[in-house]
Structure formats: structure tokens, C-alpha cells
Design a protein around this motif. Structure first.
Motif, PDB file in Angstrom:
ATOM      1  N   GLN A 187       0.941  -1.171   0.000  1.00  0.00           N
ATOM      2  CA  GLN A 187      -0.084   0.144  -0.184  1.00  0.00           C
ATOM      3  C   GLN A 187       0.816   1.140  -0.136  1.00  0.00           C
ATOM      4  O   GLN A 187       1.319   1.685   1.191  1.00  0.00           O
ATOM      5  CB  GLN A 187      -0.905  -0.035   1.248  1.00  0.00           C
ATOM      6  N   GLU A 188       1.132   1.660  -1.388  1.00  0.00           N
ATOM      7  CA  GLU A 188       2.149   3.086  -1.394  1.00  0.00           C
ATOM      8  C   GLU A 188       3.864   2.258  -0.922  1.00  0.00           C
ATOM      9  O   GLU A 188       3.867   1.259  -1.205  1.00  0.00           O
ATOM     10  CB  GLU A 188       1.672   3.956  -0.654  1.00  0.00           C
ATOM     11  N   GLY A 189       4.078   3.094   0.024  1.00  0.00           N
ATOM     12  CA  GLY A 189       5.544   2.747   0.565  1.00  0.00           C
ATOM     13  C   GLY A 189       5.251   1.585   2.099  1.00  0.00           C
ATOM     14  O   GLY A 189       6.346   1.657   2.407  1.00  0.00           O
ATOM     15  N   THR A 190       4.237   1.346   2.384  1.00  0.00           N
ATOM     16  CA  THR A 190       3.892   0.212   3.363  1.00  0.00           C
ATOM     17  C   THR A 190       3.642  -1.154   2.952  1.00  0.00           C
ATOM     18  O   THR A 190       2.797  -1.464   1.964  1.00  0.00           O
ATOM     19  CB  THR A 190       2.843   0.905   4.139  1.00  0.00           C
ATOM     20  N   VAL A 191       4.122  -2.195   3.448  1.00  0.00           N
ATOM     21  CA  VAL A 191       3.897  -3.561   3.115  1.00  0.00           C
ATOM     22  C   VAL A 191       3.124  -4.027   4.322  1.00  0.00           C
ATOM     23  O   VAL A 191       3.633  -4.067   5.448  1.00  0.00           O
ATOM     24  CB  VAL A 191       5.165  -4.292   2.804  1.00  0.00           C
ATOM     25  N   VAL A 192       1.830  -4.444   3.784  1.00  0.00           N
ATOM     26  CA  VAL A 192       0.880  -5.043   4.737  1.00  0.00           C
ATOM     27  C   VAL A 192       1.012  -6.626   4.588  1.00  0.00           C
ATOM     28  O   VAL A 192       0.583  -7.037   3.616  1.00  0.00           O
ATOM     29  CB  VAL A 192      -0.720  -4.369   4.641  1.00  0.00           C
ATOM     30  N   ALA A 193       1.348  -7.261   5.877  1.00  0.00           N
ATOM     31  CA  ALA A 193       1.214  -8.784   5.985  1.00  0.00           C
ATOM     32  C   ALA A 193       0.211  -9.341   6.965  1.00  0.00           C
ATOM     33  O   ALA A 193       0.289  -8.868   8.107  1.00  0.00           O
ATOM     34  CB  ALA A 193       2.520  -9.084   6.033  1.00  0.00           C
TER      35      ALA A 193
ATOM     36  N   ALA B 119      12.860  -4.440  -1.830  1.00  0.00           N
ATOM     37  CA  ALA B 119      11.937  -5.299  -0.847  1.00  0.00           C
ATOM     38  C   ALA B 119      10.382  -4.721  -1.325  1.00  0.00           C
ATOM     39  O   ALA B 119       9.616  -5.607  -1.319  1.00  0.00           O
ATOM     40  CB  ALA B 119      12.216  -4.896   0.456  1.00  0.00           C
ATOM     41  N   LEU B 120      10.008  -3.460  -1.697  1.00  0.00           N
ATOM     42  CA  LEU B 120       8.993  -2.947  -1.900  1.00  0.00           C
ATOM     43  C   LEU B 120       8.423  -3.803  -3.456  1.00  0.00           C
ATOM     44  O   LEU B 120       7.344  -4.148  -3.753  1.00  0.00           O
ATOM     45  CB  LEU B 120       8.829  -1.521  -2.118  1.00  0.00           C
ATOM     46  N   CYS B 121       9.442  -3.934  -4.280  1.00  0.00           N
ATOM     47  CA  CYS B 121       9.376  -4.658  -5.414  1.00  0.00           C
ATOM     48  C   CYS B 121       8.995  -6.048  -5.417  1.00  0.00           C
ATOM     49  O   CYS B 121       8.243  -6.508  -6.196  1.00  0.00           O
ATOM     50  CB  CYS B 121      10.720  -4.488  -6.349  1.00  0.00           C
ATOM     51  N   SER B 122       9.715  -6.636  -4.351  1.00  0.00           N
ATOM     52  CA  SER B 122       9.228  -7.998  -3.953  1.00  0.00           C
ATOM     53  C   SER B 122       7.911  -8.275  -3.489  1.00  0.00           C
ATOM     54  O   SER B 122       7.269  -9.223  -3.665  1.00  0.00           O
ATOM     55  CB  SER B 122      10.378  -8.671  -2.807  1.00  0.00           C
ATOM     56  N   ALA B 123       7.303  -6.937  -2.843  1.00  0.00           N
ATOM     57  CA  ALA B 123       6.053  -7.152  -2.321  1.00  0.00           C
ATOM     58  C   ALA B 123       5.038  -7.213  -3.647  1.00  0.00           C
ATOM     59  O   ALA B 123       3.984  -7.844  -3.507  1.00  0.00           O
ATOM     60  CB  ALA B 123       5.630  -5.913  -1.621  1.00  0.00           C
ATOM     61  N   ASP B 124       5.368  -6.540  -4.721  1.00  0.00           N
ATOM     62  CA  ASP B 124       4.455  -6.424  -5.952  1.00  0.00           C
ATOM     63  C   ASP B 124       4.548  -7.919  -6.615  1.00  0.00           C
ATOM     64  O   ASP B 124       3.600  -8.302  -7.135  1.00  0.00           O
ATOM     65  CB  ASP B 124       5.277  -5.596  -6.855  1.00  0.00           C
ATOM     66  N   SER B 125       5.543  -8.570  -6.348  1.00  0.00           N
ATOM     67  CA  SER B 125       5.851 -10.012  -6.820  1.00  0.00           C
ATOM     68  C   SER B 125       5.124 -11.064  -5.815  1.00  0.00           C
ATOM     69  O   SER B 125       5.077 -12.299  -5.936  1.00  0.00           O
ATOM     70  CB  SER B 125       7.155 -10.346  -7.118  1.00  0.00           C
TER      71      SER B 125
ATOM     72  N   ALA C 288      10.684 -14.175  -7.683  1.00  0.00           N
ATOM     73  CA  ALA C 288      10.147 -12.677  -7.980  1.00  0.00           C
ATOM     74  C   ALA C 288       9.572 -12.839  -9.406  1.00  0.00           C
ATOM     75  O   ALA C 288      10.454 -13.537 -10.193  1.00  0.00           O
ATOM     76  CB  ALA C 288      10.799 -11.591  -7.617  1.00  0.00           C
ATOM     77  N   GLY C 289       8.703 -12.226  -9.648  1.00  0.00           N
ATOM     78  CA  GLY C 289       8.160 -12.108 -11.253  1.00  0.00           C
ATOM     79  C   GLY C 289       9.017 -11.409 -12.145  1.00  0.00           C
ATOM     80  O   GLY C 289      10.054 -10.794 -11.952  1.00  0.00           O
ATOM     81  N   PRO C 290       8.627 -11.286 -13.471  1.00  0.00           N
ATOM     82  CA  PRO C 290       9.397 -11.020 -14.440  1.00  0.00           C
ATOM     83  C   PRO C 290       9.798  -9.265 -14.487  1.00  0.00           C
ATOM     84  O   PRO C 290      10.581  -8.869 -14.967  1.00  0.00           O
ATOM     85  CB  PRO C 290       8.861 -11.281 -15.842  1.00  0.00           C
TER      86      PRO C 290
END
Length: 253
Positions: free
Chosen positions: A73-79, A146-152, A188-190
Motif C-alpha cells: 500500500q504505497e510505501g507500506t507492506v501489509v502482511a 523489498a517493495l518490488c518483492s511485495a509487488d511479486s 520474484a516475477g519478471p
């Protein structure tokens, strides 16, 4: 020719022979020393290459098993699940030594609570120590990756792996190539590589840092508090006690 002359000539010949022998021995020693030096140099070069290869090596992956939803969520990763009764905010910097220690002490326990549906965590990845790596920029680059990894959908393992191989302050951290290599290792994705190379989420990390430092409830009126910081409902949680997480879970009923 008299005996005295013959003796003098013989001594001269003997001296010349000794000098020649010494010269030959010296030359031979020089050759031997030269060969030994070349061999040692070759061994040193080969050893250096081996050490470099070992140092580079495969990036270790910390398998943070997760069967819970993760979203950026923007710059925050919610787990974690929305049904979790306890929610905390974790503020961390991938170069921060205390954050690395926090992850070692509580990372597995936090992951277990999230997996059990008891806890939801909002991760804020701050480039607090961005000038403290050599070259500068590791905190921002690692937060971005790490934020990119959250996208994946690979954030938990990527997050744990970055702390599992944390560089020391003023040392060299992973560059983009290594951050991408780690992303590949965790699946992680392409789009991950482009996300890392274009620094797509760096501005989000900078915005998170500004929001944190502007919040006196978290950093204190004199800015005396940094990372790691844990908060609940906007207030700092005292993590000095080892049982702080269990106490939060228990108090939620």
C-alpha cells in the motif's frame, strides 16, 4: 717460470674459479627465487579469485514460510489477514544493526503469529542510514527492492533474506545486480528486475522516512528514537521486554 710465479698464477686461477662458481650459484639462486616468486604470485592470484568467487557466491535465502496475504500500500507492506485482532507497525532499515538483531530475535515469532492469523504487520522500510554504506545508497536500494518483492508476492522471504545477509555499516551492501539475483532466487516475477533498476519505489521509501521523522510520537520531541521501532495505534511499543509480542496478542483477547 719460478715456483713463486707458478704459485701466484695458480692462486689467481683458483680465485677466478671461485668467483665464477659464486657467480653461477648466485645466478642459479636468482632463477630459483624468480620461479618461486612466480609460483607464489600465481597461487596468490588463484587464491584471490577463489576467495572472490566464494565471497560473491550464491546469495543465501532465508525461507520465511508464509501462507498469508501480503500487499503493498504505497510505501507500506501489509502482511496478514484483516481478521487479525492485533496490528502493529514495524519501522526498519536494512542497514541498521539493531534492526538486524530485532529480526533475529523476533522475526520468526512475528511470522508465526501472522501465519496463525493472530497478527497483522505493517512494514515501513526506511532509508534512514542511506549515507552509511560504501558506496552510499544501500538503505534506499534495499528498501526499493523489498517493495518490488511485495509487488511479486515474495516479500516475507525477501525481507528475511536481506536481514540474513546484512552488511555492516560503512561496508558494501548488495548492488542492483545482487538484489535482482536475490529476487530471482526467491521467485520474484519478471517485472522485478525493471522495478529494481529504475528505482521505482525509492520515492515511496523517502516519503515513509519523512512521515516517520515528522511524527514526534514515534521519534520523540528531540528525534531521539530511530529504527527499529514498533508501534500500535500510533504509539511506540516498548520492545525491551522479550515478551512484548505475546503480551500484545494476549491483550487483544
Amino acid at each position: 717460470m719460478g715456483g713463486a710465479q707458478r704459485n701466484a698464477r695458480n692462486k689467481k686461477k683458483q680465485a677466478s674459479a671461485v668467483a665464477a662458481a659464486r657467480g653461477t650459484s648466485s645466478d642459479r639462486n636468482k632463477v630459483i627465487i624468480g620461479v618461486v616468486f612466480v609460483v607464489l604470485l600465481a597461487v596468490g592470484v588463484i587464491g584471490g579469485v577463489l576467495l572472490t568467487n566464494q565471497a560473491a557466491g550464491a546469495i543465501p535465502v532465508v525461507d520465511a514460510k508464509s501462507d498469508y496475504p501480503v500487499q503493498r500500500q504505497e510505501g507500506t507492506v501489509v502482511a496478514g489477514k484483516d481478521t487479525a485482532k492485533t496490528t502493529i507497525d514495524v519501522y526498519a532499515d536494512f542497514l541498521c544493526p539493531a534492526c538486524g538483531q530485532f529480526e533475529k530475535l523476533y522475526g520468526e515469532n512475528i511470522n508465526e503469529k501472522v501465519s496463525a492469523g493472530q497478527l497483522k504487520v505493517r512494514y515501513h522500510l526506511l532509508p534512514f542510514l542511506n549515507s552509511m554504506s560504501s558506496p552510499e545508497g544501500y538503505s534506499a536500494d534495499a528498501a526499493n527492492a523489498a517493495l518490488c518483492s511485495a509487488d511479486s508476492g515474495k516479500f516475507p522471504t525477501y525481507f528475511a533474506s536481506l536481514f540474513g545477509k546484512q552488511p555492516a555499516e560503512r561496508a558494501k551492501g548488495y548492488d542492483d545486480n545482487r538484489l535482482i539475483e536475490l529476487g530471482t532466487a526467491v521467485g520474484a516475477g519478471p517485472d522485478f528486475e525493471q522495478c529494481v533498476r529504475t528505482k521505482r519505489h525509492v520515492p515511496l521509501g523517502e516519503a515513509e522516512l519523512k512521515a516517520f521523522t515528522d511524527n514526534q510520537a514515534l521519534v520523540g520531541s528531540q528525534g531521539t528514537h530511530g529504527t527499529p521501532t514498533v508501534a500500535q495505534n500510533g504509539k511506540r511499543v516498548d520492545i525491551a521486554s522479550g515478551g512484548w509480542l505475546d503480551q500484545l496478542i494476549a491483550s487483544a483477547g
